[in-house]
Each structure stands twice: as structure tokens, then as C-alpha cells.
Scaffold this active site. Structure first.
Site, short mmCIF file in Angstrom:
data_model
loop_
_atom_site.label_atom_id
_atom_site.label_comp_id
_atom_site.label_asym_id
_atom_site.label_seq_id
_atom_site.Cartn_x
_atom_site.Cartn_y
_atom_site.Cartn_z
N ASP A 98 0.82 -1.22 0.00
CA ASP A 98 0.00 0.00 0.00
C ASP A 98 0.85 1.27 0.00
OD1 ASP A 98 -2.55 1.32 0.10
OD2 ASP A 98 -2.20 1.75 2.22
N SER A 122 -6.86 5.34 -0.11
CA SER A 122 -7.22 4.02 -0.62
C SER A 122 -8.70 3.76 -0.34
CB SER A 122 -6.38 2.94 0.06
OG SER A 122 -5.00 3.18 -0.14
N GLN A 174 -5.85 -2.28 -6.45
CA GLN A 174 -6.33 -1.25 -5.54
C GLN A 174 -7.06 -0.16 -6.32
OE1 GLN A 174 -3.88 2.05 -3.42
NE2 GLN A 174 -3.99 0.39 -1.91
#
Length: 289
Positions: free
Chosen positions: A206, A230, A280
Site C-alpha cells: 500500500d 485508498s 487497488q
């Protein structure tokens, strides 16, 4: 500097060592820094640890799907509630809810599989320079005119080597193709715990992925003109690997629309084995002057 890196890695390992409150309830802390919200990779890693601690050791995580619901508050602990959905002959499924201030901030579904042999195939790893031939991140931005260059060069728990010039810290904000490749490894040696390595890789996944969405606009997530967060995160663990050995993170973005951008990533070890696939979707808004 190397001592500081080891200290930061120790802090990350401690961050992922949750406190068991009950059979299916765990408590996690946040690092003592000045973040305005909890880093998404931290919550994903802690939630995966919580799920894994309710599964037999002979079953390794093979996939996770997560949604970021609310910003996390770094000033208070996070509570992780694990629901044991099913334990079958080969697979175990878990659902984890992260809670702060009495409200859910994150949920994760994860599946674990008993080891099983089968036919194998993978697309080849991209042809990139080896990590030892590339400068570390601090050296990459040493000559930068970016006013935030000092912040970029702070010690982190990972050694990072960019294959091409990064947007962040470089002072070069020219639009470019939505492709980014980074060699990474934990800055030190981790214990021989497969679940811990998977969670550290989830944490790392991430760190830079949403930047691939912003490259066509010459922006990065730390740009003051950008709001980025995110929205969801998915990972498929094809093979086990060590987070303290070099791995290539190959990232790209196929599309961006309605203030949402989709990014995909592939993680390979130095032998070219594809360890993980990541997807993502992120929210990003370009602030007007």
C-alpha cells in the site's frame, strides 16, 4: 542510518504483534508519529495478523479483499474483531472488522489454504536492472530541489530502490506513463514466520501503488495539491516469499475516472517468481489553487 533503519523495522514488527483480548478479538496500536490518519497498509497488515492467528499454522493466506471505510485515528488503539466464517478440508475463511470510536473503519475478508501441489505457470518478470545497481531512495533525492526532500529521506522500515526516477522528491513533475517499478526489502532480518512476512508484504503493497494512478498527472500522494486515499485493496498470494529479501513491485494503472483510479501490481522475488498480485482502487482529488 542503518541502525535507525533496523529500529524502524523493529517498530514495524512490534506494530504487527497484536494483543489478544479474547479468542477472536485483538488490539493494535499505531506508531507515535504525526500522521493525520492511520496508514492503510498498517490496518491491512494488522487485520491479516488477526485473521491468521485464528487459523491453523499449516494454512497460508492465499487472498484478501478489503475496504477502507473511515479514516483511522492514530491517537487511539484499533480493535480487530475476527469472525470465523468456515474451516473446510482445504480452506479457512475469515472476516475481520477494525473498530475505533465504536464504529467500523475497515473490513477484510481473507482465505487461507492448506499446502497443495499442482501444475504451475506464470508470466515472466519484467526485465529491469538488479537492485544492487540502483541507488537507495535517500541517494536518489539527495540533489533534489523539492522542499519536502528532507521528509522523504527519513528512515523507513524498507530499503527502496526506484528503477526509474520517482515523482516524489525528484522535483520532476512532468506527466509520464502510469508505470512504476520499485525494488524493496525490509531493512533488516525478520523472524521465520510466514504469516509475518505476508503481513509485512501487505503493509508494503500500500506504500506506493496509488502513485501509479497519479503519474499521468505528474503528481504523487504526498503532493500538497492532491488528496488521495485508498478505497479498497485486494491481494492474491501465489507463492510464499520473504519480505526481508529483495522483491520487485511492478505497478501500473489502466484507468482513472470520477476521481477514482485503479492500480494493479505484481510482486516478484529476485529469482523471477511471481509471489503476489495486487489490485487497488484509490480516491484522488486535485485541489484547485
Amino acid at each position: 542510518m542503518q541502525v535507525a533503519l533496523f529500529d524502524f523495522l523493529d517498530n514495524l514488527v512490534a506494530l504487527l504483534d497484536l494483543e489478544a483480548i479474547d479468542d477472536n478479538v485483538f488490539r493494535g496500536k499505531s506508531p507515535g508519529d504525526d500522521r493525520q490518519r492511520v496508514f492503510g497498509g498498517q490496518v491491512a497488515g494488522q487485520a491479516l495478523i488477526a485473521a491468521g492467528r485464528t487459523v491453523d499454522n499449516d494454512r497460508a493466506v492465499h487472498s484478501l479483499h478489503a475496504y477502507f471505510i473511515r479514516p483511522g485515528d492514530p491517537k487511539i488503539p484499533l480493535l480487530y474483531e475476527v469472525e470465523r466464517i468456515r474451516d473446510g478440508g482445504s480452506f479457512s475463511t475469515r472476516r475481520v472488522l477494525a473498530i475505533q470510536h465504536g464504529r467500523p473503519i475497515f473490513n477484510l475478508s481473507a482465505s487461507f489454504q492448506l499446502g497443495e501441489a499442482g501444475p504451475e505457470y506464470q508470466a515472466p518478470m519484467p526485465d529491469v536492472p538488479p537492485p544492487d545497481s540502483l541507488p537507495d531512495f535517500a541517494a536518489t533525492i539527495e540533489e533534489s530541489s523539492d522542499p519536502m526532500a528532507g521528509w522523504y529521506s527519513k528512515a523507513r522500515p524498507f530499503d527502496v530502490r526506484f528503477v526509474s526516477e520517482p515523482v516524489m522528491g525528484s522535483g520532476n513533475n512532468a506527466p509520464r506513463e502510469p508505470i512504476q517499478q520499485i525494488w524493496m526489502r525490509a531493512a533488516g532480518t525478520l523472524p521465520d514466520d510466514p504469516l509475518l512476512h505476508a503481513c509485512v508484504l501487505a503493509y508494503a503493497s500500500d506504500m506506493t501503488l496509488i502513485d501509479a494512478v497519479l503519474l499521468p498527472f505528474g503528481k504523487s500522494v504526498v503532493d500538497t495539491s492532491v488528496f488521495a486515499a485508498s478505497l479498497d485493496h485486494a491481494m492474491w498470494f501465489h507463492r510464499s516469499g520473504r519480505a526481508d529479501e529483495w522483491f520487485l513491485y511492478d505497478m501500473t494503472s489502466p484507468t482513472s475516472q470520477q476521481s477514482r483510479g485503479l492500480a494493479s501490481g505484481a510482486i516478484y522475488d529476485q529469482n523471477g517468481r511471481r509471489l503476489i498480485t495486487v489490485m487497488q482502487e484509490g480516491l484522488f482529488r486535485i485541489r484547485r489553487p
